[in-house]
Design an enzyme around this catalytic site. Structure first.
Site, mmCIF file in Angstrom:
data_model
loop_
_atom_site.group_PDB
_atom_site.id
_atom_site.type_symbol
_atom_site.label_atom_id
_atom_site.label_comp_id
_atom_site.label_asym_id
_atom_site.label_seq_id
_atom_site.Cartn_x
_atom_site.Cartn_y
_atom_site.Cartn_z
ATOM 1 C CD GLU A 113 47.980 32.706 47.656
ATOM 2 O OE1 GLU A 113 46.422 33.166 47.604
ATOM 3 O OE2 GLU A 113 48.942 33.737 47.454
ATOM 4 C CD GLU A 162 48.984 34.243 42.437
ATOM 5 O OE1 GLU A 162 48.696 34.935 43.794
ATOM 6 O OE2 GLU A 162 48.354 33.195 42.636
HETATM 7 C C1 FCB Z 1 47.009 36.444 45.781
HETATM 8 C C2 FCB Z 1 45.274 34.958 44.872
HETATM 9 C C3 FCB Z 1 45.465 36.029 43.654
HETATM 10 C C4 FCB Z 1 45.663 37.255 43.146
HETATM 11 C C5 FCB Z 1 46.702 37.895 44.081
HETATM 12 C C6 FCB Z 1 46.872 39.244 44.027
HETATM 13 O O1 FCB Z 1 46.443 35.337 46.829
HETATM 14 O O2 FCB Z 1 46.050 33.399 44.801
HETATM 15 O O3 FCB Z 1 44.708 35.273 43.130
HETATM 16 O O4 FCB Z 1 44.393 37.609 43.927
HETATM 17 O O5 FCB Z 1 46.702 37.663 45.564
#
Ligand code: FCB
Length: 451
Positions: A173, A357
């Site tokens: 990110e 994620e």
């Molecule tokens: C993302 C992050 C991860 C976690 C999630 C909820 O932005 O990469 O580390 O905090 O959000």
């Protein structure tokens, strides 16, 4: 059991689709002063008064540094075969560069061995936000030199772990590194400076390209890519002004990073958002940034509906309905993930994709040794359906890493937000699988048997 999928759903998934969970070093490891680890910007930030919820820090976190064998045993029991973790740069290079800390390498060697012994395949993120503080003292990501330090650090990791780790993610990110870290100040290093934000974003991208090239140079037999947080944006109406606002928001949230990586250019509208970019560049930078990658990782949580607003600097107002939100206040709409995946295929080509994620925080209560989390199961199930729909429509989606295995240090929110499918009892460090963990285990086992 709640939220079952049809046989057709399981047949839709590619045969070797990866199901896994994701984590990040600073959020779980603890042991911040052990075995020669240097300080990271998150140590400094979380210890600065007023920066995190209740002054929470990652000093102990889930004590995963000592408890990883038991954590991996639980993953194995749940049938998890894929795990995305990050390496803490200051464990390997306490000063960010120069002398290598052997004990840091030893720790990740033990950890990776333990994973492999449990039949779990590691994917490794090189940078999940814990920059060595020594590099921050020299300007951090706003200093171009950090990109070259990252290139060296990446090479060290590939040479040492590249025989056992077959999937590397350069950055997690970059948008958050740049915007949350340098403009909004909600993340380390906690700055509020538009110019440094654009510089940091650019240098992170350059460092990514350098690290991709470093991987190619070693001729290893794995894959390298990057993970972006992407947020589909919809206009509130078909009026030109709302479309204009949606486009600007999309440039800011998504194309700022997608375009240079895949097209070798910044979006023309980006200057309206972050100011002039010309002075940031060296001539060859965009060629470096757009070196071909093997996959794109997508972190997906939410979506936005926006309308035109005269009064705000970017002329954008977020009007996303709040009738269905997680404990973070993030609106939920599974089908927006299908839209995003289709858009990536249409606009950026049919590169292999992974969801690196996806998940949700909800208020979880431990009662009689159980945690009932039907909202999380619904959130996950909606997104699994959305993935299947994209695959039906031809998207090359190869895997899914749920955020996250166990509740952990949620950055500025400290321990107040629980994203885990396993409940962490911070007082005892006990781990208790929530209903969602058992449900996910069932999905994984059905997928393996194609039921
Ligand atoms: C993302 C992050 C991860 C976690 C999630 C909820 O932005 O990469 O580390 O905090 O959000």
């Amino acid at each position: 059991m709640s939220r079952q999928f049809s046989d057709e759903f399981y047949r839709t998934l590619p045969k070797d689709f990866l199901w896994g969970v994701a984590s990040a070093a600073y959020q779980i490891e603890g042991a911040v002063n052990e075995d020669g680890r240097g300080q990271s910007i998150w140590d400094v930030f979380s210890h600065t008064k007023g920066k995190t919820f209740g002054g929470d820090t990652g000093d102990l976190a889930c004590d995963h540094y000592h408890r990883y064998p038991e954590d991996f045993r639980m993953m194995k029991q749940l049938g998890l075969k894929n795990y995305r973790l990050s390496i803490a740069w200051p464990r390997l290079l306490p000063e960010g560069h120069g002398t290598v800390n052997q004990k840091g390498l030893d720790f990740y060697d033990r950890l990776i061995e333990e994973l492999l012994e449990n039949g779990i395949d590691p994917s490794v993120t090189l940078y999940h936000w814990d920059l060595p503080n020594a590099l921050q003292e020299k300007g951090g990501w706003a200093n171009r030199d950090t990109a070259y330090r990252f290139e060296d650090y990446a090479g060290l990791i590939y040479r040492h772990f590249g025989d056992r780790v077959k999937r590397f993610i350069t950055h997690n990110e970059p948008w958050c590194t740049a915007v949350l870290g340098h403009f909004i100040g909600e993340h380390a290093p906690g700055l509020h400076d538009e110019k440094l934000t654009a510089l940091a974003a650019h240098h992170v991208l350059v460092s990514h390209g350098l690290a991709v090239q470093a991987y190619r140079d070693l001729n290893l037999d794995g894959e390298v890519g990057i993970t972006l947080n992407l947020n589909p944006v919809y206009a509130a109406s078909h009026h030109d002004k709302d479309n204009f606002a949606a486009n600007i928001q999309d440039v800011f949230s998504n194309r700022w990073f997608l375009d240079p990586i895949f097209k070798g250019q910044y979006p023309a509208e980006l200057e309206q958002v972050v100011g002039s970019l010309k002075e940031l560049h060296q001539a060859e930078d965009l060629a470096i940034i757009s070196r071909p990658i093997d996959f794109l990782g997508i972190n997906f949580y939410s979506y936005s509906i926006v309308e035109y607003d005269d009064g705000s600097p970017l002329h954008v107002k977020n009007v996303t309905p709040k009738d269905r939100v997680t404990d973070m206040g993030w609106p939920v709409l599974g089908s927006s993930l299908t839209d995003l995946l289709m858009r990536l295929k249409n606009d950026y080509g049919s590169l292999p994709l992974y969801i690196t994620e996806n998940g949700a925080a909800y208020v979880d209560v431990l009662e009689d040794g159980k945690v009932h989390d039907p909202d999380r199961i619904d959130y996950l199930a909606d997104h699994f359906e959305a993935m299947a729909e994209a695959i039906r429509r031809g998207v090359d989606l190869r895997g899914y890493y749920l955020w996250t295995f166990m509740d952990n240090f949620e950055w500025a929110y400290g321990y107040s937000k629980r994203f885990g499918i396993v409940y962490t009892d911070y007082a005892t460090q006990q781990r208790i699988p929530k209903d969602s963990a058992l449900w996910y285990a069932d999905v994984i086992s059905r997928a393996a048997n194609k039921m």
